[in-house]
Design a protein around this motif. Structure first.
Motif, mmCIF file in Angstrom:
data_model
loop_
_atom_site.group_PDB
_atom_site.id
_atom_site.type_symbol
_atom_site.label_atom_id
_atom_site.label_comp_id
_atom_site.label_asym_id
_atom_site.label_seq_id
_atom_site.Cartn_x
_atom_site.Cartn_y
_atom_site.Cartn_z
ATOM 1 N N ARG A 40 0.814 -1.220 0.000
ATOM 2 C CA ARG A 40 0.000 0.000 0.000
ATOM 3 C C ARG A 40 0.839 1.258 0.000
ATOM 4 O O ARG A 40 0.436 2.277 -0.553
ATOM 5 C CB ARG A 40 -0.896 0.031 1.240
ATOM 6 C CG ARG A 40 -2.052 -0.897 1.176
ATOM 7 C CD ARG A 40 -2.924 -0.724 2.407
ATOM 8 N NE ARG A 40 -3.625 -1.968 2.617
ATOM 9 C CZ ARG A 40 -3.619 -2.663 3.733
ATOM 10 N NH1 ARG A 40 -2.977 -2.221 4.786
ATOM 11 N NH2 ARG A 40 -4.263 -3.782 3.834
ATOM 12 N N ASN A 41 2.002 1.215 0.616
ATOM 13 C CA ASN A 41 2.824 2.412 0.759
ATOM 14 C C ASN A 41 3.798 2.627 -0.390
ATOM 15 O O ASN A 41 4.561 3.584 -0.357
ATOM 16 C CB ASN A 41 3.581 2.374 2.082
ATOM 17 C CG ASN A 41 2.648 2.501 3.264
ATOM 18 O OD1 ASN A 41 1.603 3.116 3.172
ATOM 19 N ND2 ASN A 41 3.012 1.887 4.370
ATOM 20 N N GLN A 42 3.768 1.773 -1.404
ATOM 21 C CA GLN A 42 4.638 1.978 -2.559
ATOM 22 C C GLN A 42 4.200 3.234 -3.307
ATOM 23 O O GLN A 42 3.001 3.469 -3.455
ATOM 24 C CB GLN A 42 4.512 0.813 -3.549
ATOM 25 C CG GLN A 42 5.071 -0.486 -3.092
ATOM 26 C CD GLN A 42 4.936 -1.504 -4.187
ATOM 27 O OE1 GLN A 42 5.823 -1.612 -5.009
ATOM 28 N NE2 GLN A 42 3.840 -2.215 -4.219
ATOM 29 N N PRO A 43 5.137 4.020 -3.783
ATOM 30 C CA PRO A 43 4.724 5.166 -4.603
ATOM 31 C C PRO A 43 4.137 4.654 -5.920
ATOM 32 O O PRO A 43 4.622 3.686 -6.495
ATOM 33 C CB PRO A 43 6.025 5.939 -4.836
ATOM 34 C CG PRO A 43 7.116 4.983 -4.531
ATOM 35 C CD PRO A 43 6.569 3.944 -3.598
ATOM 36 N N LEU A 44 3.072 5.295 -6.372
ATOM 37 C CA LEU A 44 2.452 4.899 -7.629
ATOM 38 C C LEU A 44 3.249 5.454 -8.793
ATOM 39 O O LEU A 44 3.721 6.583 -8.766
ATOM 40 C CB LEU A 44 1.013 5.416 -7.696
ATOM 41 C CG LEU A 44 0.042 4.807 -6.696
ATOM 42 C CD1 LEU A 44 -1.311 5.503 -6.801
ATOM 43 C CD2 LEU A 44 -0.113 3.331 -6.924
ATOM 44 N N LYS A 45 3.405 4.662 -9.816
ATOM 45 C CA LYS A 45 4.073 5.119 -11.035
ATOM 46 C C LYS A 45 3.060 5.948 -11.837
ATOM 47 O O LYS A 45 1.850 5.767 -11.698
ATOM 48 C CB LYS A 45 4.530 3.918 -11.858
ATOM 49 C CG LYS A 45 5.562 3.082 -11.147
ATOM 50 C CD LYS A 45 5.906 1.861 -11.955
ATOM 51 C CE LYS A 45 6.857 0.980 -11.168
ATOM 52 N NZ LYS A 45 7.044 -0.314 -11.788
ATOM 53 N N GLN A 48 -0.422 4.610 -13.265
ATOM 54 C CA GLN A 48 -0.677 3.318 -12.658
ATOM 55 C C GLN A 48 -2.069 3.373 -12.028
ATOM 56 O O GLN A 48 -2.500 4.405 -11.553
ATOM 57 C CB GLN A 48 0.373 3.022 -11.588
ATOM 58 C CG GLN A 48 0.195 1.694 -10.903
ATOM 59 C CD GLN A 48 1.317 1.440 -9.907
ATOM 60 O OE1 GLN A 48 2.316 2.151 -9.900
ATOM 61 N NE2 GLN A 48 1.149 0.441 -9.093
ATOM 62 N N ASN A 50 -4.912 2.344 -9.179
ATOM 63 C CA ASN A 50 -4.957 1.969 -7.777
ATOM 64 C C ASN A 50 -5.838 0.732 -7.610
ATOM 65 O O ASN A 50 -6.275 0.126 -8.592
ATOM 66 C CB ASN A 50 -5.439 3.135 -6.906
ATOM 67 C CG ASN A 50 -6.863 3.542 -7.200
ATOM 68 O OD1 ASN A 50 -7.605 2.852 -7.892
ATOM 69 N ND2 ASN A 50 -7.259 4.682 -6.670
ATOM 70 N N GLN A 56 -3.938 6.744 -11.664
ATOM 71 C CA GLN A 56 -3.214 7.651 -10.784
ATOM 72 C C GLN A 56 -2.033 8.214 -11.571
ATOM 73 O O GLN A 56 -1.561 7.605 -12.508
ATOM 74 C CB GLN A 56 -2.684 6.907 -9.558
ATOM 75 C CG GLN A 56 -3.758 6.209 -8.764
ATOM 76 C CD GLN A 56 -4.679 7.186 -8.073
ATOM 77 O OE1 GLN A 56 -4.228 8.080 -7.381
ATOM 78 N NE2 GLN A 56 -5.970 7.030 -8.274
ATOM 79 N N SER A 58 0.438 12.020 -12.508
ATOM 80 C CA SER A 58 0.629 13.461 -12.385
ATOM 81 C C SER A 58 -0.225 14.224 -13.389
ATOM 82 O O SER A 58 0.191 15.237 -13.914
ATOM 83 C CB SER A 58 2.109 13.786 -12.587
ATOM 84 O OG SER A 58 2.500 13.350 -13.870
#
Length: 76
Positions: A40-45, A48, A50, A56, A58
């Motif tokens: 859960r705490n991995q940064p999303l690419k 990517q 969710n 998700q 920028s």
């Protein structure tokens, strides 16, 4: 050997601890060997999805507006 009867509170605490362990610390193969919290705490690419399939990344809100439109502050 006689059976020992434990209070309901002890059983409830043990079940609660087990559920917490399963949901946070147990390594899971389907999560690529990570614990659920690590996954859960991995940064999303960028771009990517969710858990719910939402994209998700920028993406700027202004990119969704027609060309030339600018976002205005709420107080104007």
């Amino acid at each position: 050997m006689p059976l020992r009867v434990l209070p309901v509170e002890v059983l409830a605490d043990a079940i609660s601890e087990y559920i917490t362990w399963c949901n946070t610390e147990r390594i899971q193969e389907r999560l690529k060997g990570l614990t659920p919290m690590q996954y859960r705490n991995q940064p999303l690419k960028p771009h990517q999805t969710n858990f719910w399939g939402q994209v998700q990344g920028s993406l700027e809100l202004s990119a969704l507006l027609p060309t030339g439109d600018k976002l205005k502050p709420a107080d104007q």
